[in-house]
Design a protein around this motif. Structure first.
Motif, PDB file in Angstrom:
ATOM      1  N   LEU A 295      72.108 -30.801  32.657  1.00 46.66           N
ATOM      2  CA  LEU A 295      72.242 -32.152  33.232  1.00 46.66           C
ATOM      3  C   LEU A 295      73.666 -32.669  33.102  1.00 46.66           C
ATOM      4  CD1 LEU A 295      68.896 -33.784  32.068  1.00 46.66           C
ATOM      5  CD2 LEU A 295      69.537 -33.132  34.398  1.00 46.66           C
ATOM      6  N   ALA A 296      74.308 -32.398  31.972  1.00 48.40           N
ATOM      7  CA  ALA A 296      75.696 -32.826  31.791  1.00 48.40           C
ATOM      8  C   ALA A 296      76.607 -32.109  32.785  1.00 48.40           C
ATOM      9  CB  ALA A 296      76.145 -32.555  30.358  1.00 48.40           C
ATOM     10  N   THR A 297      76.390 -30.824  32.974  1.00 46.76           N
ATOM     11  CA  THR A 297      77.184 -30.059  33.930  1.00 46.76           C
ATOM     12  C   THR A 297      76.974 -30.582  35.338  1.00 46.76           C
ATOM     13  OG1 THR A 297      77.018 -28.108  32.514  1.00 46.76           O
ATOM     14  CG2 THR A 297      77.657 -27.739  34.792  1.00 46.76           C
ATOM     15  N   TRP A 298      75.729 -30.860  35.685  1.00 42.57           N
ATOM     16  CA  TRP A 298      75.424 -31.413  37.009  1.00 42.57           C
ATOM     17  C   TRP A 298      76.114 -32.770  37.193  1.00 42.57           C
ATOM     18  CZ3 TRP A 298      72.435 -35.872  38.015  1.00 42.57           C
ATOM     19  CH2 TRP A 298      72.201 -36.113  39.362  1.00 42.57           C
TER      20      TRP A 298
ATOM     21  N   VAL B 130      65.774 -27.575  24.810  1.00 43.49           N
ATOM     22  CA  VAL B 130      66.238 -28.955  24.991  1.00 43.49           C
ATOM     23  C   VAL B 130      67.748 -28.973  25.199  1.00 43.49           C
ATOM     24  CG1 VAL B 130      66.531 -31.171  23.798  1.00 43.49           C
ATOM     25  CG2 VAL B 130      64.320 -30.028  23.777  1.00 43.49           C
ATOM     26  N   PHE B 131      68.489 -28.228  24.385  1.00 41.62           N
ATOM     27  CA  PHE B 131      69.938 -28.174  24.539  1.00 41.62           C
ATOM     28  C   PHE B 131      70.318 -27.630  25.912  1.00 41.62           C
ATOM     29  CE2 PHE B 131      73.989 -25.934  24.289  1.00 41.62           C
ATOM     30  CZ  PHE B 131      74.821 -26.983  23.908  1.00 41.62           C
ATOM     31  N   SER B 132      69.599 -26.628  26.383  1.00 43.76           N
ATOM     32  CA  SER B 132      69.891 -26.042  27.694  1.00 43.76           C
ATOM     33  C   SER B 132      69.695 -27.058  28.807  1.00 43.76           C
ATOM     34  CB  SER B 132      69.011 -24.816  27.948  1.00 43.76           C
ATOM     35  OG  SER B 132      69.288 -23.799  27.019  1.00 43.76           O
ATOM     36  N   VAL B 133      68.627 -27.838  28.736  1.00 42.35           N
ATOM     37  CA  VAL B 133      68.372 -28.867  29.750  1.00 42.35           C
ATOM     38  C   VAL B 133      69.449 -29.949  29.687  1.00 42.35           C
ATOM     39  CG1 VAL B 133      66.777 -30.708  30.422  1.00 42.35           C
ATOM     40  CG2 VAL B 133      65.903 -28.423  29.897  1.00 42.35           C
ATOM     41  N   VAL B 134      69.800 -30.394  28.479  1.00 42.50           N
ATOM     42  CA  VAL B 134      70.835 -31.429  28.330  1.00 42.50           C
ATOM     43  C   VAL B 134      72.169 -30.920  28.857  1.00 42.50           C
ATOM     44  CG1 VAL B 134      72.179 -32.725  26.617  1.00 42.50           C
ATOM     45  CG2 VAL B 134      69.689 -32.625  26.430  1.00 42.50           C
ATOM     46  N   PHE B 135      72.518 -29.684  28.513  1.00 41.13           N
ATOM     47  CA  PHE B 135      73.780 -29.114  28.978  1.00 41.13           C
ATOM     48  C   PHE B 135      73.787 -28.967  30.496  1.00 41.13           C
ATOM     49  CE2 PHE B 135      76.781 -25.597  29.694  1.00 41.13           C
ATOM     50  CZ  PHE B 135      77.904 -26.147  29.090  1.00 41.13           C
TER      51      PHE B 135
END
Length: 65
Positions: free
Chosen positions: A43-46, A36-41
Motif C-alpha cells: 500500500l505504501a508503494t502504491w 501484514v507487513f507485506s500488505v502495508v508495504f
C-alpha cells in the motif's frame, strides 16, 4: 548420479537432526506479521507511485499550457 542422490539424502538428514524448528504457534504468528507487513508495504508503494504519477502529470500539464 550417485553423488547427487547422496547429497540430497545427507541434506534431508541434516534438516531432520541438526535444525531447530520453531513451534507451530510461532510459525503462525510470524506468518501473520510477514503478511501484514507485506500488505502495508504494498500500500505504501502504491501510494508513492500514485503521488509520483500525479506529480509528473502536473508537470506535463504545466509544460503543455
Amino acid at each position: 548420479m550417485t553423488k547427487v542422490v547422496n547429497y540430497i539424502s545427507e541434506a534431508f538428514d541434516e534438516l531432520k537432526s541438526n535444525v531447530t524448528w520453531p513451534e507451530w504457534a510461532e510459525v503462525q504468528r510470524l506468518t501473520i506479521i510477514v503478511a501484514v507487513f507485506s500488505v502495508v508495504f504494498a500500500l505504501a508503494t502504491w501510494g508513492v507511485d500514485e503521488m509520483c504519477a500525479k506529480a509528473i502529470a502536473g508537470i506535463f500539464n504545466l509544460i503543455k499550457s
